[in-house]
Design an enzyme around this catalytic site. Sequence first.
Site, PDB file in Angstrom:
ATOM      1  CB  SER A  69      -0.953   0.005   1.194  1.00 20.60           C
ATOM      2  OG  SER A  69      -2.026  -0.877   0.980  1.00 20.60           O
ATOM      3  CE  LYS A  72      -4.602   1.648  -0.629  1.00 22.96           C
ATOM      4  NZ  LYS A  72      -4.048   0.343  -0.286  1.00 22.96           N
ATOM      5  CB  SER A 124      -4.253   1.519   3.862  1.00 26.64           C
ATOM      6  OG  SER A 124      -3.413   1.091   2.826  1.00 26.64           O
TER       7      SER A 124
END
Length: 291
Positions: A69, A72, A124
């Site tokens: 993640s 991101k 997240s």
Amino acid sequence: MRKLMTATAALCACAVTVSAGAAWADADVQPAGSVPIPDGPAQTWIVADLDSGQVLAGRDQNVAHPPASTIKVLLALVALDELDLNSTVVADVADTQAECNCVGVKPGRSYTARQLLDGLLLVSGNDAANTLAHMLGGQDVTVAKMNAKAATLGATSTHATTPSGLDGPGGSGASTAHDLVVIFRAAMANPVFAQITAEPSAMFPSDNGEQLIVNQDELLQRYPGAIGGKTGYTNAARKTFVGAAARGGRRLVIAMMYGLVKEGGPTYWDQAATLFDWGFALNPQASVGSL
């Protein structure tokens, strides 16, 4: 563009300690005479100055691992480039069909880009990532934009396969500790990103009004001076993290990848704090190169 010196040039220019027998890309590097940096769960990491881009130390910082993640941050950069924060989208079923972590996106509900960025960066939310990709033209288009952005920034070892960092048809994706820091530096130059990543919490729409969402970056509570970061985990990536802290007029950024936490050993947060403490204690003029 990477400007890290080769081991030979570094030794000539500014006394650097490099692990014996290791190539620059696969070495522990830190200024000669500096305090040794303890081992921790992360198998690769880097410490750099957020403002100048000087690299203070690293371990295998150019070795690629799945980013999970932490990718991101790259999605957020693309969204901030292209979307008005007040622009809206009505989520569809496909947006919500994600392995969680999720922030609670519901099909048929309208969301602003800013709300989705909160859900993306604080908790997240993979559903938030999908919905932002919806706004940006779809998953494939968004991934292409993310990879183009990475290349523009000089993060040339980074390859996203999904907007969220979950494994996709193209595999787990790849990045390096070096590239994660490059991407995070660019993101922190955006005032909206810097504000969101530093938020301890935010409100997000739910069926019962607005719900409180809490930032998963535990350094905001654990480490004095922490100013934001992004966590990540998948089975392929293990634990990942990129984040920044400020002290005494300096701002440092770290990235850690492929974290293998062992029972009774230091946690990922322990290692992050150790890297920041080491960096802040280092002579500000000392470095081993630049990003």
